[in-house]
Design a protein around this motif. Structure first.
Motif, PDB file in Angstrom:
ATOM      1  N   GLU A   1      -8.035  -2.894   3.540  1.00  0.00           N
ATOM      2  CA  GLU A   1      -7.480  -1.997   4.555  1.00  0.00           C
ATOM      3  C   GLU A   1      -6.083  -2.465   4.925  1.00  0.00           C
ATOM      4  O   GLU A   1      -5.878  -3.650   5.215  1.00  0.00           O
ATOM      5  CB  GLU A   1      -8.373  -1.950   5.789  1.00  0.00           C
ATOM      6  CG  GLU A   1      -9.622  -1.113   5.586  1.00  0.00           C
ATOM      7  CD  GLU A   1     -10.343  -0.802   6.886  1.00  0.00           C
ATOM      8  OE1 GLU A   1      -9.933  -1.318   7.941  1.00  0.00           O
ATOM      9  OE2 GLU A   1     -11.326  -0.037   6.847  1.00  0.00           O
ATOM     10  N   LYS A   2      -5.133  -1.545   4.885  1.00  0.00           N
ATOM     11  CA  LYS A   2      -3.728  -1.852   5.153  1.00  0.00           C
ATOM     12  C   LYS A   2      -3.260  -3.026   4.293  1.00  0.00           C
ATOM     13  O   LYS A   2      -2.492  -3.881   4.740  1.00  0.00           O
ATOM     14  CB  LYS A   2      -3.509  -2.147   6.638  1.00  0.00           C
ATOM     15  CG  LYS A   2      -3.809  -0.953   7.528  1.00  0.00           C
ATOM     16  CD  LYS A   2      -3.565  -1.257   8.996  1.00  0.00           C
ATOM     17  CE  LYS A   2      -3.864  -0.025   9.846  1.00  0.00           C
ATOM     18  NZ  LYS A   2      -3.677  -0.280  11.288  1.00  0.00           N
ATOM     19  N   GLY A   3      -3.750  -3.052   3.068  1.00  0.00           N
ATOM     20  CA  GLY A   3      -3.324  -4.066   2.107  1.00  0.00           C
ATOM     21  C   GLY A   3      -4.010  -5.406   2.240  1.00  0.00           C
ATOM     22  O   GLY A   3      -3.680  -6.340   1.506  1.00  0.00           O
ATOM     23  N   LYS A   4      -4.970  -5.547   3.163  1.00  0.00           N
ATOM     24  CA  LYS A   4      -5.662  -6.826   3.358  1.00  0.00           C
ATOM     25  C   LYS A   4      -7.141  -6.668   3.038  1.00  0.00           C
ATOM     26  O   LYS A   4      -7.750  -5.635   3.332  1.00  0.00           O
ATOM     27  CB  LYS A   4      -5.530  -7.299   4.810  1.00  0.00           C
ATOM     28  CG  LYS A   4      -4.147  -7.733   5.210  1.00  0.00           C
ATOM     29  CD  LYS A   4      -4.171  -8.240   6.648  1.00  0.00           C
ATOM     30  CE  LYS A   4      -2.800  -8.705   7.097  1.00  0.00           C
ATOM     31  NZ  LYS A   4      -2.812  -9.172   8.504  1.00  0.00           N
ATOM     32  N   ALA A   5      -7.709  -7.712   2.458  1.00  0.00           N
ATOM     33  CA  ALA A   5      -9.140  -7.690   2.164  1.00  0.00           C
ATOM     34  C   ALA A   5      -9.937  -7.619   3.460  1.00  0.00           C
ATOM     35  O   ALA A   5      -9.680  -8.362   4.405  1.00  0.00           O
ATOM     36  CB  ALA A   5      -9.527  -8.950   1.390  1.00  0.00           C
TER      37      ALA A   5
ATOM     38  N   ILE B   1      -2.099   5.682   2.260  1.00  0.00           N
ATOM     39  CA  ILE B   1      -3.280   4.925   1.828  1.00  0.00           C
ATOM     40  C   ILE B   1      -3.515   3.821   2.854  1.00  0.00           C
ATOM     41  O   ILE B   1      -2.703   2.914   3.011  1.00  0.00           O
ATOM     42  CB  ILE B   1      -3.079   4.280   0.438  1.00  0.00           C
ATOM     43  CG1 ILE B   1      -2.911   5.346  -0.638  1.00  0.00           C
ATOM     44  CG2 ILE B   1      -4.270   3.393   0.100  1.00  0.00           C
ATOM     45  CD1 ILE B   1      -2.604   4.771  -2.005  1.00  0.00           C
ATOM     46  N   SER B   2      -4.634   3.921   3.566  1.00  0.00           N
ATOM     47  CA  SER B   2      -5.002   2.860   4.498  1.00  0.00           C
ATOM     48  C   SER B   2      -6.153   2.039   3.932  1.00  0.00           C
ATOM     49  O   SER B   2      -6.088   0.831   3.847  1.00  0.00           O
ATOM     50  CB  SER B   2      -5.398   3.448   5.858  1.00  0.00           C
ATOM     51  OG  SER B   2      -5.844   2.412   6.725  1.00  0.00           O
TER      52      SER B   2
ATOM     53  N   ALA C   1       0.840  -1.207   0.000  1.00  0.00           N
ATOM     54  CA  ALA C   1       0.000   0.000   0.000  1.00  0.00           C
ATOM     55  C   ALA C   1       0.874   1.256   0.000  1.00  0.00           C
ATOM     56  O   ALA C   1       0.556   2.252  -0.671  1.00  0.00           O
ATOM     57  CB  ALA C   1      -0.922  -0.008   1.221  1.00  0.00           C
ATOM     58  N   LYS C   2       1.977   1.214   0.723  1.00  0.00           N
ATOM     59  CA  LYS C   2       2.904   2.360   0.727  1.00  0.00           C
ATOM     60  C   LYS C   2       3.531   2.556  -0.657  1.00  0.00           C
ATOM     61  O   LYS C   2       3.739   3.693  -1.097  1.00  0.00           O
ATOM     62  CB  LYS C   2       3.995   2.140   1.777  1.00  0.00           C
ATOM     63  CG  LYS C   2       3.505   2.299   3.212  1.00  0.00           C
ATOM     64  CD  LYS C   2       4.629   2.052   4.214  1.00  0.00           C
ATOM     65  CE  LYS C   2       4.151   2.255   5.645  1.00  0.00           C
ATOM     66  NZ  LYS C   2       5.217   1.953   6.640  1.00  0.00           N
ATOM     67  N   GLU C   3       3.834   1.445  -1.336  1.00  0.00           N
ATOM     68  CA  GLU C   3       4.379   1.544  -2.700  1.00  0.00           C
ATOM     69  C   GLU C   3       3.396   2.259  -3.623  1.00  0.00           C
ATOM     70  O   GLU C   3       3.778   3.135  -4.417  1.00  0.00           O
ATOM     71  CB  GLU C   3       4.671   0.144  -3.258  1.00  0.00           C
ATOM     72  CG  GLU C   3       5.969  -0.469  -2.796  1.00  0.00           C
ATOM     73  CD  GLU C   3       6.215  -1.808  -3.489  1.00  0.00           C
ATOM     74  OE1 GLU C   3       5.706  -2.007  -4.620  1.00  0.00           O
ATOM     75  OE2 GLU C   3       6.905  -2.658  -2.899  1.00  0.00           O
TER      76      GLU C   3
END
Length: 621
Positions: A418-422, A394-395, A382-384
Motif C-alpha cells: 500500500e502506497k509503495g510499502k509492504a 495506484i494505492s 507507485a505513481k511511476e
C-alpha cells in the motif's frame, strides 16, 4: 435524539472531562476543564480564532458526554487515561510508547543481585536510570558482575544455601558462590557497595584497582590474567566516557525542548541522572497544526509522564506551559516528593535547553529529507507505475505466487503493498485444495477465486449487518493485480475476475532468461521499464517478496512435516481414511469430483465422513 443546544444548558459548572463524539460514536477529542459549563459551550460559539483543525472537529460533533470530578487534578489524570486509551483524532498525541530500561540492585535480598528491569517498583531495591539503550544497560550489568563477581542466579537465601553444587560461573571465577556459604553477607555487601559506587559514576577506585592488578599480573609473567584485566579496564573506561558531567548539583533532571513544522512536532528530551547526561531521546507529536509550542509541550509532559515510572526532581522546559501549577502538583503526587517545572532564562541550564531545541530541529530536518527519499521509493514509485500503465491512481497492489510441493499439496501466497510499502498484516497464505501435481495455472485460479469470493462475501455481510469497522484484508480490493509471469498468468487472473464480475487492472511481471524482472505485461503487450527508475525497483521488490513469502510458507510446512496431503486438513479424515482414499482414487482431482454416494462406497468412509470430504472441496472459499 441528542439536542446539542439543550444539552449545553445542562452542563454543570464543575471540574471534569468532556468527550466529543461523531455520528458513528467515534471519539474525536478528549479535554478537561475547571468549569465544564464554560469550556464545552465555548466550542459552539461563533469562530473566535480557534484554528481550522478545531473548526473541522466541531463540524463533526454529533454529541458529547462529560464526567464530573472532584478537582482539576483528578480531571487531569482522567484526561490522560482517556487519551491514552482512545487516541482521539483531534488531540495532540505522543506517537511513541516506549519503556526504558533500568538497572535494579535487589538490596532487599540477603545476597543482592544487579538486574535488568523495564519497570520501577516501590520495593527495597535501588534503581538506576532510566537509560535509553537496552544494549548499554546489559553491557554495564555484565561488566559489574565480572568486576565484583556477583551472583546472577535466582536462588533464595538462606533457604537454598548448600542445596546444589555451585554453578559454572563459580568454576570460571565469575561468582563467589554465596550458595555454598563461601562468602559472608558482610563481605558480599562490600562488593555490592563497590557496585553501587560504580553505578553512581565513581570510577576512579576500580580503575586504579584494575591498573594495579594488571601491572602485578604482568610483572609475575601471568600474561593471560594481565590481558583479562586490560580488557576489563578498557570496558570500564568505555562506560565512564559515556557518562559526561552536565551539571554540578547532582540532581535528576529532564531537559525538554521542541521543533515544529505544519503537521508534526519533535520533542527532544535530555535525561540527566545524578548530574550526568545518561542519554537523550526524541518523540513525535501529531495533530499539531493549530497548536502553539506551549500547548504541544504541555500535551507532551502530561502524556509522557503519565506513562513513565520514573519522574525526575526537575523538568526544564523551553517555555512556560499552561496549567503548570496543576501539572507540577500532579507530578509531585506521582513521584511522592516535590517536582519543579522551570523555564531557565540564563546560564548553563538555558544553554542545555537551547541544545535540546537544536537537536529537535535537526531531527525534524533530517526526517523531512528521509521522508522525501522514502516517498520517492514508495508513493513516487507507485505513481511511476500508474503513469506507465495509464492508470489514474495506484494505492493498493496485490501480488500472488505459487510454490509446488511434492505429493498432493501446493501452496499459494498473497502479498500486499500500500502506497509503495509492504503491508504484512494483509499477507495471506493458501493451501491448494483442488489441484494435484505442479499445475501453476490451476493453482493460481483457485487462489484468486478464493481470495475474491471471500472478499465479496465479507462485503455482503458488511452491507447486511451495516457494519462500520475498518475493512479487512480480503474486503479491500486492489487497484492493481500483479501476476508473477506474463500472458498466461494474466489471462488466468482476467478469467477469474470476469467470472466474478469484477473490474481490476491486471499486470504481469515478466522475467528474462536469467530470472530477472524484464518488463510489465499489460493490455496484451509487453511494456519496457527503465531499470534505473524507482518504479522498476518497486516492481522487483514486490516480485521478490511474493516469491519469498511463498517459499517461506513452503519450507515451514515441509519443516514441520505437515505437507503429506491436502486430505490432512479435512475434518474427520485420519490416517486410515486418508490411505483408503488414496488407494481407491488415482488422483486428488478424482477425489474432488466424487459425490457423496461415490465416497460412501469405500468401506472405511461412512456417510458423515463422505459429507465432510465433499463439503471441504466444494466450499466457496
Amino acid at each position: 435524539m441528542f439536542q446539542i443546544e439543550e444539552e449545553l444548558k445542562k452542563l454543570p459548572k464543575s471540574p471534569g472531562v468532556y468527550i466529543m463524539r461523531d455520528g458513528h460514536d467515534t471519539i474525536l477529542y478528549v479535554g478537561k476543564a475547571i468549569n465544564l459549563h464554560n469550556r464545552v459551550r465555548s466550542y459552539f460559539r461563533p469562530n473566535i480564532g480557534r484554528g481550522p483543525q478545531i473548526d473541522r472537529m466541531v463540524s463533526l460533533i454529533d454529541h458529547f458526554e462529560y464526567i464530573v470530578t472532584d478537582s482539576e487534578l483528578e480531571a487531569l489524570v482522567l484526561e490522560n487515561n482517556l487519551i491514552k486509551e482512545y487516541s482521539p483524532k483531534y488531540n495532540t498525541l505522543l506517537k511513541d510508547d516506549k519503556t526504558y530500561p533500568y538497572i535494579k540492585v535487589t538490596l532487599g535480598e540477603s545476597y543482592p543481585r544487579v538486574l535488568f528491569s523495564r519497570e520501577m517498583k516501590k520495593d527495597k531495591s535501588r534503581y538506576f536510570g532510566p537509560y535509553t539503550s537496552a544494549t548499554s544497560v546489559k553491557d554495564t550489568i555484565d561488566l559489574i558482575n565480572r568486576l565484583y563477581r556477583l551472583r546472577t542466579c535466582h536462588k533464595k537465601f538462606p533457604r537454598d544455601m548448600g542445596a546444589e553444587r555451585p554453578c559454572l560461573n563459580y568454576h570460571i571465577g565469575r561468582c563467589m558462590a554465596p550458595c555454598q556459604g563461601n562468602i559472608s553477607e558482610e563481605t558480599y555487601g562490600q562488593q555490592i557497595g563497590k557496585a553501587l559506587d560504580f553505578l553512581n559514576g565513581n570510577y576512579n577506585a576500580i580503575l586504579k584497582e584494575l591498573e594495579d592488578k594488571m601491572t602485578e599480573a604482568s610483572e609475575d609473567m601471568k600474561f593471560e590474567e594481565a590481558i583479562s584485566y586490560r580488557e576489563l579496564l578498557k570496558s570500564v573506561k568505555s562506560i565512564a566516557q559515556k557518562q559526561k558531567m552536565t551539571d554540578t548539583d547532582g540532581e535528576d533532571k529532564d531537559i525538554i525542548a521542541m521543533a515544529k513544522d505544519e503537521d508534526e512536532a519533535v520533542v527532544q528530551v535530555f535525561f540527566i541522572r545524578g548530574g550526568r547526561l545518561i542519554g537523550r531521546e526524541h518523540f513525535y507529536m501529531t495533530h499539531v497544526s493549530d497548536n502553539t509550542r506551549a500547548e504541544i509541550l504541555g500535551s507532551f509532559v502530561k502524556q509522557f509522564y503519565a506513562g513513565t515510572p520514573f519522574i525526575p526532581r526537575e523538568l526544564m522546559l523551553q517555555e512556560e506551559i499552561e496549567e503548570w501549577e496543576i501539572i507540577e502538583t500532579w507530578l509531585t503526587r506521582r513521584k511522592g516528593s516535590r517536582v519543579h517545572i522551570r523555564v531557565p532564562k540564563i546560564g548553563a541550564r538555558e544553554k542545555l535547553v537551547d541544545l535540546a531545541a537544536q537537536n529537535a530541529a535537526l531531527v525534524l530536518s533530517q526526517d523531512r529529507e528521509r521522508i522525501k527519499r522514502e516517498e520517492g521509493r514508495t508513493i513516487g514509485a507507485a505513481k511511476e507505475i500508474a503513469a506507465l500503465l495509464g492508470l489514474e491512481n495506484i494505492s493498493r497492489m496485490e501480488a500472488f505466487d505459487i510454490s509446488n510441493i511434492s505429493g498432493f499439496a501446493n501452496v499459494g501466497s498473497m502479498v500486499v503493498f500500500e502506497k509503495g510499502k509492504a503491508k504484512r498484516s494483509d499477507y495471506r497464505k493458501f493451501k491448494i485444495r483442488s489441484v494435484s501435481g505442479p499445475n501453476d495455472y490451476a493453482c493460481m485460479k483457485e487462489v484468486l477465486e478464493r481470495r475474491f469470493l471471500h472478499g465479496m462475501e465479507e462485503w455482503e455481510e458488511r452491507e447486511e449487518k451495516q457494519l462500520d469497522q475498518e475493512l479487512g484484508s480480503f474486503t479491500r480490493f486492489p487497484d492493481l493485480l500483479l501476476m508473477d509471469g506474463g500472458r498466461g498468468q494474466v489471462n488466468i487472473a482476467l478469467e477469474v475476475l470476469e467470472e466474478l464480475g469484477l473490474s481490476i487492472p491486471v499486470c504481469g511481471m515478466v522475467k528474462d532468461d536469467g530470472h530477472r524482472t524484464r518488463g510489465l505485461y499489460y493490455n496484451n503487450e509487453e511494456i519496457p521499464i527503465d531499470h534505473r527508475s524507482e518504479g522498476f525497483k518497486l516492481i522487483t521488490r514486490i516480485q521478490d517478496e511474493a516469491h519469498r513469502f511463498a517459499i517461506e510458507y513452503h519450507r515451514s510446512l515441509r519443516g514441520k512435516s505437515q505437507v503429506k496431503s491436502v486430505l490432512d486438513d479435512i475434518p474427520g479424515v485420519g490416517p486410515a481414511r486418508r490411505k483408503a482414499l488414496m488407494r481407491h482414487f488415482a488422483s486428488l482431482e478424482e477425489i474432488r469430483k466424487a459425490d457423496v454416494e461415490t465416497l460412501c462406497r469405500i468401506p472405511e468412509i461412512n456417510r458423515r465422513s463422505a459429507a465432510e470430504i465433499y463439503n471441504f472441496f466444494h466450499e466457496k472459499n
